[in-house]
Design a protein around this motif. Structure first.
Motif, PDB file in Angstrom:
ATOM      1  N   GLN A  17       0.839  -1.197   0.000  1.00 26.34           N
ATOM      2  CA  GLN A  17       0.000   0.000   0.000  1.00 26.34           C
ATOM      3  C   GLN A  17       0.873   1.246   0.000  1.00 26.34           C
ATOM      4  O   GLN A  17       0.585   2.224  -0.691  1.00 26.34           O
ATOM      5  CB  GLN A  17      -0.929   0.005   1.216  1.00 26.34           C
ATOM      6  N   SER A  18       1.954   1.209   0.769  1.00 21.68           N
ATOM      7  CA  SER A  18       2.857   2.347   0.844  1.00 21.68           C
ATOM      8  C   SER A  18       3.515   2.596  -0.507  1.00 21.68           C
ATOM      9  O   SER A  18       3.630   3.741  -0.954  1.00 21.68           O
ATOM     10  CB  SER A  18       3.919   2.086   1.908  1.00 21.68           C
ATOM     11  N   GLU A  19       3.942   1.532  -1.174  1.00 21.55           N
ATOM     12  CA  GLU A  19       4.566   1.686  -2.488  1.00 21.55           C
ATOM     13  C   GLU A  19       3.580   2.246  -3.507  1.00 21.55           C
ATOM     14  O   GLU A  19       3.947   3.075  -4.346  1.00 21.55           O
ATOM     15  CB  GLU A  19       5.131   0.346  -2.961  1.00 21.55           C
ATOM     16  N   GLU A  20       2.318   1.832  -3.433  1.00 23.47           N
ATOM     17  CA  GLU A  20       1.296   2.376  -4.341  1.00 23.47           C
ATOM     18  C   GLU A  20       1.109   3.866  -4.110  1.00 23.47           C
ATOM     19  O   GLU A  20       1.041   4.654  -5.058  1.00 23.47           O
ATOM     20  CB  GLU A  20      -0.031   1.649  -4.139  1.00 23.47           C
ATOM     21  N   LYS A  21       1.047   4.259  -2.850  1.00 17.52           N
ATOM     22  CA  LYS A  21       0.869   5.679  -2.534  1.00 17.52           C
ATOM     23  C   LYS A  21       2.065   6.494  -3.000  1.00 17.52           C
ATOM     24  O   LYS A  21       1.904   7.583  -3.550  1.00 17.52           O
ATOM     25  CB  LYS A  21       0.670   5.863  -1.032  1.00 17.52           C
ATOM     26  N   MET A  22       3.262   5.973  -2.792  1.00 14.21           N
ATOM     27  CA  MET A  22       4.461   6.692  -3.212  1.00 14.21           C
ATOM     28  C   MET A  22       4.517   6.806  -4.734  1.00 14.21           C
ATOM     29  O   MET A  22       4.920   7.843  -5.269  1.00 14.21           O
ATOM     30  CB  MET A  22       5.720   5.993  -2.682  1.00 14.21           C
ATOM     31  N   ALA A  23       4.109   5.744  -5.444  1.00 12.34           N
ATOM     32  CA  ALA A  23       4.099   5.792  -6.907  1.00 12.34           C
ATOM     33  C   ALA A  23       3.106   6.843  -7.396  1.00 12.34           C
ATOM     34  O   ALA A  23       3.405   7.607  -8.330  1.00 12.34           O
ATOM     35  CB  ALA A  23       3.749   4.421  -7.481  1.00 12.34           C
ATOM     36  N   ASP A  24       1.928   6.916  -6.775  1.00 16.82           N
ATOM     37  CA  ASP A  24       0.940   7.929  -7.152  1.00 16.82           C
ATOM     38  C   ASP A  24       1.471   9.331  -6.898  1.00 16.82           C
ATOM     39  O   ASP A  24       1.314  10.238  -7.721  1.00 16.82           O
ATOM     40  CB  ASP A  24      -0.373   7.739  -6.387  1.00 16.82           C
ATOM     41  N   LEU A  25       2.107   9.525  -5.746  1.00 17.02           N
ATOM     42  CA  LEU A  25       2.660  10.826  -5.392  1.00 17.02           C
ATOM     43  C   LEU A  25       3.758  11.212  -6.374  1.00 17.02           C
ATOM     44  O   LEU A  25       3.807  12.346  -6.859  1.00 17.02           O
ATOM     45  CB  LEU A  25       3.202  10.801  -3.963  1.00 17.02           C
ATOM     46  N   ASP A  26       4.646  10.276  -6.702  1.00 14.94           N
ATOM     47  CA  ASP A  26       5.724  10.529  -7.648  1.00 14.94           C
ATOM     48  C   ASP A  26       5.156  10.883  -9.010  1.00 14.94           C
ATOM     49  O   ASP A  26       5.611  11.821  -9.672  1.00 14.94           O
ATOM     50  CB  ASP A  26       6.639   9.301  -7.742  1.00 14.94           C
ATOM     51  N   HIS A  27       4.124  10.155  -9.438  1.00 12.60           N
ATOM     52  CA  HIS A  27       3.486  10.414 -10.732  1.00 12.60           C
ATOM     53  C   HIS A  27       2.901  11.823 -10.771  1.00 12.60           C
ATOM     54  O   HIS A  27       3.095  12.564 -11.733  1.00 12.60           O
ATOM     55  CB  HIS A  27       2.399   9.362 -10.986  1.00 12.60           C
ATOM     56  N   GLU A  28       2.187  12.204  -9.725  1.00 15.29           N
ATOM     57  CA  GLU A  28       1.573  13.530  -9.671  1.00 15.29           C
ATOM     58  C   GLU A  28       2.633  14.619  -9.647  1.00 15.29           C
ATOM     59  O   GLU A  28       2.513  15.636 -10.311  1.00 15.29           O
ATOM     60  CB  GLU A  28       0.668  13.662  -8.440  1.00 15.29           C
ATOM     61  N   THR A  29       3.704  14.420  -8.877  1.00 11.97           N
ATOM     62  CA  THR A  29       4.750  15.433  -8.749  1.00 11.97           C
ATOM     63  C   THR A  29       5.491  15.627 -10.062  1.00 11.97           C
ATOM     64  O   THR A  29       5.740  16.752 -10.479  1.00 11.97           O
ATOM     65  CB  THR A  29       5.752  15.028  -7.647  1.00 11.97           C
ATOM     66  N   ASN A  30       5.841  14.552 -10.745  1.00 13.77           N
ATOM     67  CA  ASN A  30       6.620  14.660 -11.974  1.00 13.77           C
ATOM     68  C   ASN A  30       5.800  15.098 -13.168  1.00 13.77           C
ATOM     69  O   ASN A  30       6.367  15.528 -14.171  1.00 13.77           O
ATOM     70  CB  ASN A  30       7.309  13.328 -12.288  1.00 13.77           C
ATOM     71  N   ASN A  31       4.493  14.997 -13.127  1.00 12.60           N
ATOM     72  CA  ASN A  31       3.664  15.370 -14.264  1.00 12.60           C
ATOM     73  C   ASN A  31       3.057  16.750 -14.153  1.00 12.60           C
ATOM     74  O   ASN A  31       2.225  17.126 -14.971  1.00 12.60           O
ATOM     75  CB  ASN A  31       2.557  14.335 -14.475  1.00 12.60           C
ATOM     76  N   ARG A  32       3.432  17.516 -13.156  1.00 15.04           N
ATOM     77  CA  ARG A  32       2.888  18.869 -13.029  1.00 15.04           C
ATOM     78  C   ARG A  32       3.495  19.772 -14.086  1.00 15.04           C
ATOM     79  O   ARG A  32       4.627  19.597 -14.503  1.00 15.04           O
ATOM     80  CB  ARG A  32       3.188  19.437 -11.658  1.00 15.04           C
ATOM     81  N   ARG A  33       2.739  20.759 -14.473  1.00 12.06           N
ATOM     82  CA  ARG A  33       3.243  21.730 -15.435  1.00 12.06           C
ATOM     83  C   ARG A  33       4.445  22.438 -14.803  1.00 12.06           C
ATOM     84  O   ARG A  33       4.404  22.820 -13.655  1.00 12.06           O
ATOM     85  CB  ARG A  33       2.160  22.744 -15.758  1.00 12.06           C
ATOM     86  N   GLY A  34       5.502  22.584 -15.548  1.00 11.17           N
ATOM     87  CA  GLY A  34       6.696  23.221 -15.021  1.00 11.17           C
ATOM     88  C   GLY A  34       7.741  22.201 -14.623  1.00 11.17           C
ATOM     89  O   GLY A  34       8.794  22.549 -14.122  1.00 11.17           O
ATOM     90  N   GLY A  35       7.470  20.940 -14.777  1.00 19.01           N
ATOM     91  CA  GLY A  35       8.492  19.921 -14.570  1.00 19.01           C
ATOM     92  C   GLY A  35       8.428  19.229 -13.244  1.00 19.01           C
ATOM     93  O   GLY A  35       8.506  18.013 -13.190  1.00 19.01           O
ATOM     94  N   GLY A  36       8.302  19.964 -12.155  1.00 18.14           N
ATOM     95  CA  GLY A  36       8.315  19.305 -10.854  1.00 18.14           C
ATOM     96  C   GLY A  36       9.697  18.790 -10.520  1.00 18.14           C
ATOM     97  O   GLY A  36      10.690  19.096 -11.174  1.00 18.14           O
ATOM     98  N   TYR A  37       9.794  17.972  -9.539  1.00 14.87           N
ATOM     99  CA  TYR A  37      11.071  17.441  -9.100  1.00 14.87           C
ATOM    100  C   TYR A  37      11.418  16.199  -9.906  1.00 14.87           C
ATOM    101  O   TYR A  37      10.608  15.334 -10.125  1.00 14.87           O
ATOM    102  CB  TYR A  37      11.024  17.069  -7.624  1.00 14.87           C
ATOM    103  N   ALA A  38      12.634  16.135 -10.355  1.00 20.21           N
ATOM    104  CA  ALA A  38      13.139  14.923 -10.981  1.00 20.21           C
ATOM    105  C   ALA A  38      14.613  14.797 -10.612  1.00 20.21           C
ATOM    106  O   ALA A  38      15.334  15.792 -10.612  1.00 20.21           O
ATOM    107  CB  ALA A  38      12.987  14.981 -12.494  1.00 20.21           C
TER     108      ALA A  38
END
Length: 182
Positions: A154-175
């Motif tokens: 469950q934790s890995e799923e949540k982290m994957a969702d968070l990572d997906h949302e962060t990296n797909n924001r307009r402006g690049g986000g954190y990578a």
């Protein structure tokens, strides 16, 4: 009648505290009405509404695993009529779209959808949404290792969702540096 969520009982107030009132129920049980569940109106001081010995009609809204019974008086009252806020029209806001666009956003998640008629859907006006606590997940006598495995997935799923949302924001986000284009 057994004490179950949703049941309605006549009870007697046995104690009043600043945070709520204790109510005697059938079978010698006691439940508590939180101050937020006493009235449809804001209650600053519960002593102005309830007193020891008052007969009240209550609905069971939750029974905790430790046996504590949460009660509500206001859920049995008719809903308070909603009045428009001062200085604001009751209908949809004029000029709700930017640059005269009729369809909302020009791209992204809302693109291609037709605007809702009447501002808000009928479900919102029918009844206000009330937060209900989630029922705890059943463990079914799982071993410690199984519970840890479930938690990890469950934790890995949540982290994957968070990572997906962060990296797909307009402006690049954190990578990380290794993923950035040079």
């Amino acid at each position: 009648m057994a004490i179950e969520v949703g049941n309605v009982f006549e009870g007697r107030v046995t104690g009043v505290k600043p945070f709520g009132a204790f109510v005697a129920l059938p079978e010698g049980r006691v439940g508590m009405v939180h101050i937020s569940e006493v009235s449809n109106e804001f209650v600053q001081d519960i002593n102005t509404v309830l007193h020891d010995g008052d007969a009240v009609k209550v609905q069971v809204i939750n029974i905790a695993p430790d046996g504590k019974i949460a009660l509500s008086i206001k859920r049995l009252l008719p809903p308070a009529p909603r009045q428009p806020r001062d200085g604001r029209p009751a209908g949809p806001r004029p000029g709700g779209f930017r640059n005269g666009q009729e369809g909302g956003r020009s791209g992204g998640r809302g693109a291609g959808r037709a605007p809702r008629e009447g501002g808000r859907g009928p479900a919102r006006e029918a009844a206000p949404r009330v937060w209900q606590p989630k029922a705890p997940a059943r463990s079914d006598n799982l071993s410690f290792e199984d519970m840890m495995s479930r938690f990890k997935s469950q934790s890995e799923e949540k982290m994957a969702d968070l990572d997906h949302e962060t990296n797909n924001r307009r402006g690049g986000g954190y990578a990380p540096r290794s993923r950035r284009g040079r």
